[in-house]
Scaffold this motif. Sequence first.
Motif, short mmCIF file in Angstrom:
data_model
loop_
_atom_site.label_atom_id
_atom_site.label_comp_id
_atom_site.label_asym_id
_atom_site.label_seq_id
_atom_site.Cartn_x
_atom_site.Cartn_y
_atom_site.Cartn_z
N ASP A 171 0.95 -1.26 -0.17
CA ASP A 171 -0.10 -0.03 -0.03
C ASP A 171 0.85 1.12 0.17
OD1 ASP A 171 -2.25 1.77 0.14
OD2 ASP A 171 -2.52 1.66 2.24
N GLU A 172 1.73 1.18 -1.15
CA GLU A 172 2.64 2.53 -1.11
C GLU A 172 2.91 2.65 -2.68
OE1 GLU A 172 6.77 0.45 -0.42
OE2 GLU A 172 5.67 1.03 1.12
N VAL A 173 3.58 3.93 -3.03
CA VAL A 173 3.82 4.13 -4.63
C VAL A 173 4.88 3.14 -4.98
CG1 VAL A 173 4.74 5.66 -6.17
CG2 VAL A 173 3.00 6.39 -4.37
N VAL A 174 4.72 2.26 -5.94
CA VAL A 174 5.65 1.29 -6.27
C VAL A 174 5.76 1.49 -7.75
CG1 VAL A 174 6.37 -1.39 -6.30
CG2 VAL A 174 5.17 -0.21 -4.56
N PHE A 175 6.99 1.36 -8.31
CA PHE A 175 7.35 1.53 -9.59
C PHE A 175 6.64 0.32 -10.29
CE2 PHE A 175 10.29 1.13 -13.53
CZ PHE A 175 9.99 2.32 -13.91
N GLU A 176 6.11 0.59 -11.57
CA GLU A 176 5.13 -0.62 -12.23
C GLU A 176 5.96 -1.80 -12.58
OE1 GLU A 176 1.72 -0.57 -12.91
OE2 GLU A 176 2.01 0.95 -11.42
N PHE A 177 7.27 -1.60 -12.91
CA PHE A 177 8.09 -2.88 -13.09
C PHE A 177 8.08 -3.82 -12.09
CE2 PHE A 177 11.79 -5.33 -13.36
CZ PHE A 177 11.85 -6.18 -14.50
N ASN A 178 8.40 -3.03 -10.81
CA ASN A 178 8.50 -3.67 -9.51
C ASN A 178 7.04 -4.25 -9.08
OD1 ASN A 178 11.36 -3.29 -9.39
ND2 ASN A 178 11.03 -1.37 -8.02
N ARG A 179 6.09 -3.51 -9.45
CA ARG A 179 4.55 -3.87 -8.91
C ARG A 179 4.21 -5.35 -9.80
NH1 ARG A 179 1.89 -2.36 -4.70
NH2 ARG A 179 1.57 -0.20 -5.46
N ASN A 180 4.69 -5.38 -11.07
CA ASN A 180 4.61 -6.35 -11.85
C ASN A 180 5.36 -7.69 -11.11
OD1 ASN A 180 2.75 -5.83 -13.95
ND2 ASN A 180 4.52 -4.64 -14.89
#
Length: 397
Positions: A171-180
């Motif tokens: 539940d925080e801002v995560v760069f999209e590559f890392n989110r994947n």
Amino acid sequence: MIRKLKTMARYLIYGLMNRLIRPSRRIGEKSLLLVRIDLIGDYVLFRNFIQALRQDPQYQGYQFTLLGNSAWRGLFEKLDAQFFAEVVWLDLERFNRGLAYRFQKLREITRQGYEVVVSPVYSRDFWNVDSIVKLVRAREKIGSVGDLSNITRRQKRRSDRYYTRLLPAADEVVFEFNRNREFFQHLLNRPLPLPRPEIALQPSGTSLDPSLAYAVFFIGGSSASKKWGLGNFARVGKHLIDNHGLEIVLCGAASDRPDAAVLARHFDFRFTDLVGRTSLWELAQVIAGAGLLLSNDTMAPHLAAALGKDKVFVVYSGNYYGRCLPYPGEISRGVQVICHPQIRRDPQAFKAASNAYGFVNRLDIDRITPESVIDEIDEVLLGQARAGAKARGRCLA
């Protein structure tokens, strides 16, 4: 008010249309549907995890089907087609505007059932991703717990029930590559040490002179708030020609052709105009051969980063700060993001606000001066510290 009524009417029609769809009751043995219908940049930041999914022991012997966005079809067919037995392509704009096309595609998508449906997107939306997942017959439907960026709280409570399993997400801002990466690590229950998005491109040549030293200017953008002024591009272009001996190559989509014509009036020097004249694969080839890329906030910087380019400059007004831009240093130090002055005053506070409100800002991108962009480029190209350049221009991840 009229616009709100039109939206409500459209959604009412969508709901009625969904009731007319009769999904197949036949579930293919060892079959998996991967749903990923977001945009080109999202595909670039996601695609390296396809192979990990395809090769995981729990899905060995499965027939994979992709539901994908036709915007990135040309790139996919060169890079990832070998992982799928079948692909259903969706023109997302037509899907959201044309009722006949939407009905036809929903029937095509639901013509068979699957053992497993996987929808990795973090910011789910109710009427596209979630509605499709609901309609497709499957024994298991796996998605992300998600956020409220593209969906109301009420819609999310309802559509959470469409999935048999929702995977956790920070539940925080995560760069999209890392989110994947986060999603697929939970799905496959193992670490995935992929360091960065990567496209292994085999050189095939372009129509450009191979001896040409050039900079690519990508002038397109999905909205006006993301498009830097054309006169600003021209001023930077003149500097690169006069001071660095680089030719200028303009790139963009076919819809950017009018902007290319306007930009030509600002340029008093020769340039190569490829706007609307390259396929996505050809654009990748052009970027791969460039000395640098200057771009708006669009898919081009992600393509350049995945190609391993180390001189990528992005003019950025801050939409969804931290999710797609700026790049974390451990993923790429070659993507330099030049931000709006309001963001530069306190990047971390802006990042927190973006996360709290699913923030799509309305900052004036033309507050970013050509001089701040030139300073940033010169610092990298000349390898010299320009006094004040970082304070004037650079964003922090």
